[in-house]
Design an enzyme around this catalytic site. Structure first.
Site, PDB file in Angstrom:
ATOM      1  N   THR A  32       0.827  -1.208   0.000  1.00  0.00           N
ATOM      2  CA  THR A  32       0.000   0.000   0.000  1.00  0.00           C
ATOM      3  C   THR A  32       0.864   1.263   0.000  1.00  0.00           C
ATOM      4  OG1 THR A  32      -0.112  -0.077   2.412  1.00  0.00           O
ATOM      5  CG2 THR A  32      -1.961  -1.044   1.205  1.00  0.00           C
TER       6      THR A  32
ATOM      7  N   ASP B 275       1.235  -4.454  18.681  1.00  0.00           N
ATOM      8  CA  ASP B 275       1.167  -3.939  17.300  1.00  0.00           C
ATOM      9  C   ASP B 275       1.776  -2.534  17.224  1.00  0.00           C
ATOM     10  OD1 ASP B 275       0.630  -3.822  14.573  1.00  0.00           O
ATOM     11  OD2 ASP B 275      -1.456  -3.224  14.836  1.00  0.00           O
TER      12      ASP B 275
ATOM     13  N   GLY C 197       1.263  -7.204   5.703  1.00  0.00           N
ATOM     14  CA  GLY C 197       0.693  -8.543   5.805  1.00  0.00           C
ATOM     15  C   GLY C 197       1.120  -9.288   7.049  1.00  0.00           C
TER      16      GLY C 197
ATOM     17  N   MET D 149     -14.393  -5.987  -4.575  1.00  0.00           N
ATOM     18  CA  MET D 149     -15.042  -6.960  -3.700  1.00  0.00           C
ATOM     19  C   MET D 149     -14.297  -8.290  -3.812  1.00  0.00           C
ATOM     20  SD  MET D 149     -17.428  -8.166  -1.695  1.00  0.00           S
ATOM     21  CE  MET D 149     -17.905  -9.858  -1.290  1.00  0.00           C
TER      22      MET D 149
HETATM   23 CA    CA Z   1       0.412  -4.189  12.269  1.00  0.00          CA
END
Ligand code: CA
Length: 684
Positions: A170, A310, A186, A651
């Site tokens: 991204t 995270d 990912g 989708m």
């Molecule tokens: Ca993460």
């Protein structure tokens, strides 16, 4: 491959500007905007000052281009030779005349057609790169593509990921010294071992790859850095990948000829699983300096040793020269997820200072002697549960931070969120993430604002020398975009509410606002053509948390996505947007809801809610299923969900879903639609 359409019948440009290291390192006035952060410094500071605090109230729309885009637009447009280049939905790249908005070319990399499977996280793309006479784009399905800048014709493409793994890109590719660098995301999708790869800008041949965490020692280490890093891991971490995926922050330092990589969180998040006897787990949550020519490790600074929340460090890495204690230091400015603002010496990674720029409960402070955080006991959910601020969304995410060297301030889109972590129901000994199913190794949920007044999002100006906030503006909602600052004493930021706002750089006083009629998720840029300064941005609500946010009135397909340019001379007016407001569920008296099926479908909807909204309450990222005719038609619903009929519109295809599951999902969606209809109709 790739559709080339709409080649405009306009005069061919003069010989194109050849973009090189000198151009990208030029911090002085330049009419164009050549790189993601404008220049190598990533400051997003423009020396253009025709638009200033004194006249910004006179800004008007100069031109606009309506876009046939129905997904989020978050990217930073680039400008070279007065042509605006940008990436939109489904990774389509376009070139537009920067003075008129006329479309010059469009390139479609056909990501849905190329992907073996669509990946979680296929939502947005943050930018492209320029070098020589080319445009570089990296796609969701993991390709790096070089295009001819004049025509949009594809020159080469390479696959940068294993197509069997749910990795995706991204971020914007970064170009320096004739090489193009890409990473990928990912970490949460499979047992992931992160890496970055540099490719030859001319040929697309791989130049080097740097792995971010060590693999299985039995296989041998790729280099001494991996051998050193392995000393900081315990157990059989390689079975879990380790993580570290570098999906956003890469900065090339032309002055020092060093490359800085912001690295990701652990795979899985829970360190008790990943590295059961503790350890810092290098090079997670770090800035790693590499030799740009061959990817050799130079130094690192780790902000969150042994991270377990995270807390990745993928955010923008901004370069500056700052006077600290009477001495000019070459520094990195970094506001990663963990809530501390870091000033590091970029010559060697030495820690200079860090202070919390938002509410932080996991650490009391960063020790100035060691540069390590002093953790608060319990924050690591040692006993199973912990409430922690910040959390997986971070106190700052990828939304661009800018730095104004004249004002001496950094402008940070800041998040204020509290989270609950709990691993009491996780079998720590047997936990193993499965590719495509993913996981984190700990249950987590957002439990509210970390501020007493409930505010979730702010824009703040931060003084990196004094390490303190100078001003702060409360914003509606959570998910507000990145910033631009200019020599006109200005800061610009769009808002979730659809307003583009200009502030005085030193004080935060609001000087101008413009209602664009659709949530903004992209940062503005500025450039100049023939003596006219333009301010441009993409308008298109989206990206990451936008799909999970409470609905704010933006409806999928109702409001037009646009590229809009403003100037002091601008007199254009935008066609009106559909008003902000709640979508009405569709009545379907012939569909009789079965409550058992609906309950079963609710449990399945977790694969849908990232785009269609938790509890079928769409935030506008994808169709409001309560108003969808597709749901009423069993065959059509199967074609779309299982058959992948709308993959080219974003989708995903869920090939493995059964007839029973499809039926349950339809009953669940209709049960919500009926409930919401009843409440709107007063209980009818
Ligand atoms: Ca993460």
């Amino acid at each position: 491959m790739g559709a080339l359409v709409a080649l405009a019948a306009c005069a061919p440009p003069e010989a194109p500007r050849i973009i090189d290291d000198a151009a990208l390192a030029n911090e002085l006035e330049d009419q164009d905007w050549l790189a993601y952060g404008r220049t190598y410094s990533e400051q997003r500071f423009s020396p253009l000052d025709q638009i200033s605090a004194a006249n910004v109230a006179d800004l008007g729309v100069d031109w606009y281009l309506d876009l046939p885009e129905d997904r989020g637009l978050v990217s930073t447009p680039l400008v070279a030779d007065g042509v605006v280049y940008f990436v939109g939905s489904m990774n389509r790249v376009r070139a537009v005349d920067g003075a008129t908005g006329q479309l010059l070319w469009e390139y479609d990399p056909q990501v849905a057609q190329n992907a073996t499977r669509m990946r979680a996280g296929w939502e947005h793309n943050r930018g492209i790169g320029l070098w020589g006479d080319r445009v570089y784009a990296a796609t969701w399905d993991g390709r790096l593509i070089a295009l001819d800048r004049a025509t949009g014709t594809e020159v080469w493409q390479v696959l940068t990921v294993d197509p069997e793994l749910p990795l995706y890109i991204t971020g914007a590719p970064k170009v320096f010294k004739g090489k193009v660098l890409v990473g990928n995301g990912g970490t949460e999708s499979h047992p992931s071992r992160g890496y970055v790869t540099a490719y030859d800008a001319e040929t697309g041949e791989q130049a080097w790859r740097f792995w971010i965490v060590p693999g299985n020692p039995a296989d041998g280490f790729e280099n001494e850095a991996m051998e050193m890093a392995a000393e900081t891991w315990t157990g059989e971490w390689w079975r879990h990948g380790g993580g570290g995926n570098a999906w956003h922050g890469f900065t090339y330092d032309a002055e020092l000829d060093q490359l800085y990589i912001g690295t990701g969180n652990g795979s899985p998040w829970n360190r008790k699983i990943r590295s059961p006897d503790g350890g810092d787990n290098l090079f997670l949550s770090s800035i790693v300096a590499l030799d740009p020519d061959d990817g050799t490790y130079l130094w690192h600074y780790q902000d969150s040793p042994g991270e377990t929340w995270d807390f990745n460090s993928n955010m923008d890495i901004v370069l500056a020269d700052l006077e600290v204690d009477g001495e000019v230091r070459k520094v990195i400015l970094h506001a990663p997820k963990n809530g501390f603002f870091y000033v590091l010496d970029r010559t060697n990674g030495e820690f200079i200072s860090a202070e919390a720029f938002a509410e932080v409960t996991w650490a009391s402070h960063v020790d100035p002697e060691t540069g390590r955080p002093v953790e608060v006991p319990g924050a690591r959910y040692e006993d199973g549960e912990a409430f922690v601020t910040p959390g997986p969304y971070g106190a700052h995410s990828w939304h661009a931070m800018s730095f104004n060297p004249e004002a001496g301030l950094a402008y940070i889109p800041t998040l204020h969120m509290n989270f609950r972590f709990n691993d009491e129901d996780v079998d720590l000994d047997t936990y193993q993430m499965v590719a495509w199913e993913g996981g984190t190794g700990v249950a987590w949920e957002f439990v509210g604002s970390s501020r007493e007044d409930g505010v979730l999002g702010t824009l703040q100006a931060w003084d990196p020398v004094r390490q303190e906030q100078v001003w702060e503006v409360d914003l509606d909602g959570l998910w507000n975009p990145g910033t631009l600052t200019t020599a006109g004493d200005l800061v610009f930021q769009g808002r979730e509410s659809g307003h583009l706002v200009a502030y005085e750089a030193a004080t935060g006083n609001e000087l101008w606002r413009f209602d664009l009629g659709l949530g903004i998720s992209a940062p503005p840029i500025t450039y100049s053509i023939d003596g006219r300064q333009y301010l441009a941005l993409l308008v298109g609500w989206g990206g990451g948390a936008a799909g999970l946010a409470p609905p704010v009135g933006w409806n999928y397909g109702a409001q037009t996505r646009r590229l809009v340019a403003f100037s002091l001379q601008g007199t254009a007016s935008l066609p009106p947007q559909a008003p902000r407001g709640a979508m009405m569920p569709m009545a379907a008296p012939s569909f009789e809801v079965d409550s058992d099926l609906a309950a079963a479908g609710e449990g399945l909807f977790g694969s849908c809610d990232g785009c269609h909204g938790p509890g079928v309450q769409s935030a506008g990222m994808a169709p409001d299923l309560r108003a969808s005719g597709v749901v009423l038609d069993a065959g059509l619903f199967a074609d779309v969900v299982r058959g992948g009929e709308r993959a080219t519109r974003g989708m995903p295809q869920f090939s493995a879903v059964t007839d029973e599951e499809l039926l349950a999902l339809r009953h669940y969606i209709r049960s919500v639609a009926e409930r919401d209809l009843a409440s709107i109709g007063g209980g009818g």
